[in-house]
Design an enzyme around this catalytic site. Structure first.
Site, short mmCIF file in Angstrom:
data_model
loop_
_atom_site.label_atom_id
_atom_site.label_comp_id
_atom_site.label_asym_id
_atom_site.label_seq_id
_atom_site.Cartn_x
_atom_site.Cartn_y
_atom_site.Cartn_z
N THR A 165 -7.50 9.84 7.90
CA THR A 165 -7.08 8.60 7.24
C THR A 165 -6.72 7.50 8.24
O THR A 165 -6.18 6.47 7.85
CB THR A 165 -5.86 8.85 6.33
OG1 THR A 165 -4.80 9.38 7.16
CG2 THR A 165 -6.15 9.80 5.21
N GLY B 274 -6.79 4.33 10.07
CA GLY B 274 -7.52 3.06 9.91
C GLY B 274 -7.76 2.66 8.47
O GLY B 274 -8.44 1.67 8.19
N THR B 275 -7.16 3.40 7.52
CA THR B 275 -7.37 3.03 6.10
C THR B 275 -6.84 1.62 5.82
O THR B 275 -7.44 0.87 5.05
CB THR B 275 -6.64 4.01 5.16
OG1 THR B 275 -5.33 4.24 5.67
CG2 THR B 275 -7.38 5.33 5.05
N GLY B 276 -5.71 1.29 6.45
CA GLY B 276 -5.08 -0.01 6.17
C GLY B 276 -5.94 -1.16 6.66
O GLY B 276 -6.17 -2.14 5.94
N CYS B 277 -6.42 -1.05 7.92
CA CYS B 277 -7.28 -2.10 8.49
C CYS B 277 -8.53 -2.25 7.62
O CYS B 277 -8.98 -3.35 7.31
CB CYS B 277 -7.71 -1.73 9.91
SG CYS B 277 -6.34 -1.31 10.96
N LYS C 198 0.84 -1.21 0.00
CA LYS C 198 0.00 0.00 0.00
C LYS C 198 0.87 1.25 0.00
O LYS C 198 1.81 1.36 0.77
CB LYS C 198 -0.88 0.03 1.25
CG LYS C 198 -1.82 -1.15 1.35
CD LYS C 198 -2.52 -1.20 2.70
CE LYS C 198 -1.58 -1.50 3.84
NZ LYS C 198 -2.28 -1.76 5.10
N1 LIG Z 1 -5.34 10.30 1.40
C1 LIG Z 1 -5.69 9.17 0.77
N2 LIG Z 1 -6.48 9.24 -0.33
C2 LIG Z 1 -6.86 8.14 -0.98
N3 LIG Z 1 -6.50 6.91 -0.62
C3 LIG Z 1 -5.71 6.75 0.46
C4 LIG Z 1 -5.26 7.89 1.22
N4 LIG Z 1 -4.50 7.42 2.25
C5 LIG Z 1 -4.48 6.09 2.15
N5 LIG Z 1 -5.19 5.67 1.06
C6 LIG Z 1 -5.41 4.30 0.62
O1 LIG Z 1 -5.85 3.56 1.74
C7 LIG Z 1 -5.34 2.26 1.72
C8 LIG Z 1 -4.52 2.00 2.99
O2 LIG Z 1 -3.24 2.55 2.82
P1 LIG Z 1 -2.17 2.98 3.90
O3 LIG Z 1 -0.88 2.96 3.19
O4 LIG Z 1 -2.55 4.27 4.53
O5 LIG Z 1 -2.29 1.82 4.99
P2 LIG Z 1 -1.84 1.82 6.51
O6 LIG Z 1 -0.70 2.73 6.70
O7 LIG Z 1 -1.70 0.42 6.88
O8 LIG Z 1 -3.11 2.48 7.24
P3 LIG Z 1 -3.33 2.77 8.80
O9 LIG Z 1 -2.10 2.42 9.52
O10 LIG Z 1 -3.68 4.21 8.87
O11 LIG Z 1 -4.48 1.91 9.14
C9 LIG Z 1 -4.51 2.17 0.45
O12 LIG Z 1 -5.32 1.65 -0.60
C10 LIG Z 1 -4.15 3.60 0.15
O13 LIG Z 1 -3.87 3.83 -1.20
C1 LIG Z 2 -5.50 -1.76 17.11
C2 LIG Z 2 -4.88 -1.21 15.88
N1 LIG Z 2 -4.69 -2.01 14.83
C3 LIG Z 2 -4.15 -1.52 13.69
C4 LIG Z 2 -3.77 -0.20 13.60
C5 LIG Z 2 -3.13 0.33 12.34
O1 LIG Z 2 -3.70 1.44 11.89
C6 LIG Z 2 -3.99 0.62 14.73
N2 LIG Z 2 -3.66 1.93 14.71
N3 LIG Z 2 -4.55 0.09 15.84
MG LIG Z 3 -1.44 4.79 6.29
#
Ligand SMILES: Nc1ncnc2c1ncn2[C@@H]1O[C@H](COP(=O)(O)OP(=O)(O)OP(=O)(O)O)[C@@H](O)[C@H]1O
Ligand SMILES: Cc1ncc(CO)c(N)n1
Ligand SMILES: [Mg+2]
Length: 587
Positions: free
Chosen positions: A299, A301-304, A266
């Site tokens: 943003t 929690g986008t990853g989860c 990502k």
């Molecule tokens: N500002 C944004 N606009 C559009 N898409 C985004 C944006 N930020 C993240 N994404 C998308 O969200 C998804 C999760 O990406 P990200 O790299 O932020 O994961 P992460 O760091 O594990 O997230 P988090 O730790 O915040 O839960 C990906 O598909 C990414 O492209």
């Molecule tokens: C509990 C938990 N899981 C995953 C993430 C990653 O965003 C977070 N910030 N907190």
């Molecule tokens: Mg992120």
């Protein structure tokens, strides 16, 4: 006799099982067929036993559609003959189990997974691995759940609940990874989505770096997909710096070599002005998934969310690539919807998975539920009359509210949808500034787009039960009814009020059968819902209507009596005083 259908998956193929319970007096041959009978759908089977038995007939009826009538007949005329049953399967719901940490701020972790799955129509069960103290500033504390208790939660869910897909998030210890792998061996699922949560976007460390080796050795090789962010991909690969899209590609390949079937690296944390670009690698081809970068602080929690949405897509039967594409689009839409919401004081806020929170931040919103006294003077607009008298819809609505209308229904048969929505927004502003609810006639889409207070449907419009499902519990739903049966149906469908008529003949609705005062009274006396009378009502005949002797007749609905006049304000006042006068006498 009972007939039912049950479904299960085998190698990702849906296998229907027909369940038949039937009483037979002699050995016989049964013929099962679809109705109207069709050779294709007919299935013969021999019953080996006598007496009341249950039969499971597997895999023989793929052509029988859900909810079609099934006929079961026999070739033996001495046996009681044909029985027909509706083939109504019980619905097995797609199911994701998330094994992850709780986020007290509810933007990420278990809470994000629950919301994402709910928004996507998938059931989500939860095994909590850790409780975190967390907000929009960062992570203040982590309290891992004892490993034995993680094992107990896994057993409880997996042994009972027909999980389709497991999604993992934060797993804070080596022992927990091992327990998870053992549980999956004992209770296999269709797919495993691994979000190797180690470092959040905020930079907080969520799992000890010592778990990297066990992730690499035990979990990634059994994963269907692994979804690291930039920092996590880097850690999985021993700390190589990842800063460009080309780096993401080579990281995807190296992580694929560790054993998962698919990899999604990502790029959400790439610096702006990069688009939100993620790299999907299936072992042979790279796909660059490109989306616009949404300008927002929300943003967290986008990853989860992305990972649990992929799991939800897989649980619904999508292919991996389809699931990833839908998940990415879902995150993008939710970010876009939530870009201006304000929760918490820190740098990274949560977003709104269900696209609902903004409805309650609108200062014009009515903020109170349905009050049946609102039905007292129910004004229904008419654009042809407005045209005839040379005024705008907004002017007409304003004047009727000023004259005493207690609820407004916007009824539009001629305008295009875009204009209808604009009109609804303009009317809502006026109505809400005076505390008057705005109902949209017939058009659920327009009500949703304008966040109006409700919808009124007729007998040939969308069924009230469906309207309720689309609008949710807090909107007002009215149904036009002429008969007691229709009124009962409206009640069963979850309506809030009924409009009953036409009481008298009217030019607004031609060819509309009138039911008279007797018809109105009969409906009122059996209806459990409040009633508003409609059809040919004027200030002169209001007393004859309001005094029929039914306590749940709460008001009158009018079109031409208000709007087919030069001065709406004075006509509405006249009507208001007539109806309040009657109401106080009948109380
Ligand atoms: N500002 C944004 N606009 C559009 N898409 C985004 C944006 N930020 C993240 N994404 C998308 O969200 C998804 C999760 O990406 P990200 O790299 O932020 O994961 P992460 O760091 O594990 O997230 P988090 O730790 O915040 O839960 C990906 O598909 C990414 O492209
Ligand atoms: C509990 C938990 N899981 C995953 C993430 C990653 O965003 C977070 N910030 N907190
Ligand atoms: Mg992120």
């Amino acid at each position: 006799m009972d007939i039912g259908l049950e479904y299960r998956y085998e190698n990702e193929v849906l296998i229907p099982t027909l369940l038949v319970q039937i009483e037979l007096e002699s050995k016989t041959k049964l013929l099962l067929q679809r109705r109207p009978s069709c050779a294709q759908g007919a299935t013969h089977f021999q019953t080996p036993h006598l007496g009341t038995r249950s039969y499971r007939i597997e895999g023989m009826i793929p052509t029988i559609p859900v909810r079609s009538p099934l006929t079961l007949c026999t070739n033996n005329s001495s046996i009681r003959p044909t029985t027909t049953a509706m083939c109504t399967p019980t619905h097995r719901v797609p199911h994701v189990l998330t094994v992850a940490g709780s986020d007290s701020g509810a933007g990420a972790g278990i809470q994000a997974d629950l919301k994402a799955c709910a928004a996507l129509g998938v059931y989500c069960s939860t095994v909590v691995t850790a409780v975190t103290a967390q907000n929009t500033v960062g992570v203040q504390g982590i309290h891992p759940v004892p490993e034995t208790f993680v094992a107990a939660q896994l057993r409880s869910v997996l042994s009972d609940m027909q999980v389709d897909v497991v999604k993992t998030g934060m797993i804070p210890s080596i022992g927990m990874v091992k327990i998870l792998c053992q549980s999956l061996q004992e209770f296999p699922v269709r797919a495993l989505v691994v979000d190797p949560v180690m470092v959040s976007t905020s930079g907080d460390v969520l799992a000890d770096s010592s778990i990297v080796s066990v992730l690499r050795k035990d979990l990634l090789p059994v994963a269907d997909i692994v979804t690291p962010n930039l920092k996590e991909a880097s850690i999985l690969l021993g700390g190589v710096p990842l800063e460009t899209v080309a780096h993401l590609r080579s990281a995807a390949k190296l992580i694929h070599d560790l054993g998962p079937r698919y990899v999604l690296v990502k790029g959400g944390d790439l610096p702006a002005p990069f688009d939100a670009v993620d790299i999907f690698f299936d072992g042979q081809e790279y796909h660059e998934l490109l989306g616009p970068r949404v300008e927002t602080r929300n943003t967290h929690g986008t990853g989860c969310t992305l990972a649990s949405s992929i799991a939800a897509g897989l649980a619904k039967g999508l292919s991996m690539f389809e699931a990833v594409q839908v998940a990415k689009r879902f995150v993008e839409s939710a970010l876009h919807y939530s870009k201006n919401i304000s929760i918490g004081r820190g740098v990274q806020g949560p977003f709104d998975h269900l696209l609902k929170l903004k409805q309650n931040t609108n200062s014009f919103s009515l903020r109170r539920g349905f009050d049946k006294s609102d039905l007292l003077l129910y004004a229904i607009t008419d654009s042809r009359m407005n045209k005839k008298w040379g005024r705008s819809m907004v002017e007409a609505v304003k004047a009727s509210i000023k004259g005493g209308a207690t609820i407004i229904q916007l009824r539009e048969k001629e305008v295009e949808t875009g204009e209808f929505v604009e009109l609804a927004l303009a009317c809502k502003e006026i109505c809400h500034s005076k505390g008057v609810p705005l109902i949209i006639n017939d058009r659920v889409d327009v009500a949703l787009a304008s966040n109006a207070d409700g919808v009124h449907v007729g007998q040939s419009d969308m069924q009230a039960r469906t309207v309720r499902a689309l609008l949710g519990p807090d909107k007002i739903i009215g149904v036009s009814c002429k008969t007691e049966e229709q009124a009962l149906q409206a009640w069963n469908d979850g309506a809030d009020y009924i409009g009953c008529g036409g009481v008298f003949p009217t030019s607004t609705k031609e060819n509309n059968r009138t039911i008279g005062l007797d018809g109105l009274k009969a409906v009122c006396l059996t209806s459990k819902l409040p009633v508003v009378a409609i059809g040919g009502i004027s200030a002169d005949n209001v007393p004859s209507v309001m005094e029929i002797g039914a306590a749940n007749l709460r008001g009158i609905a009018v079109v031409s009596a208000l709007f087919d006049h030069d001065c709406i304000f004075s006509e509405t006042m006249k009507m208001y005083s007539a109806v309040t006068h009657c109401r106080s006498r009948t109380k």
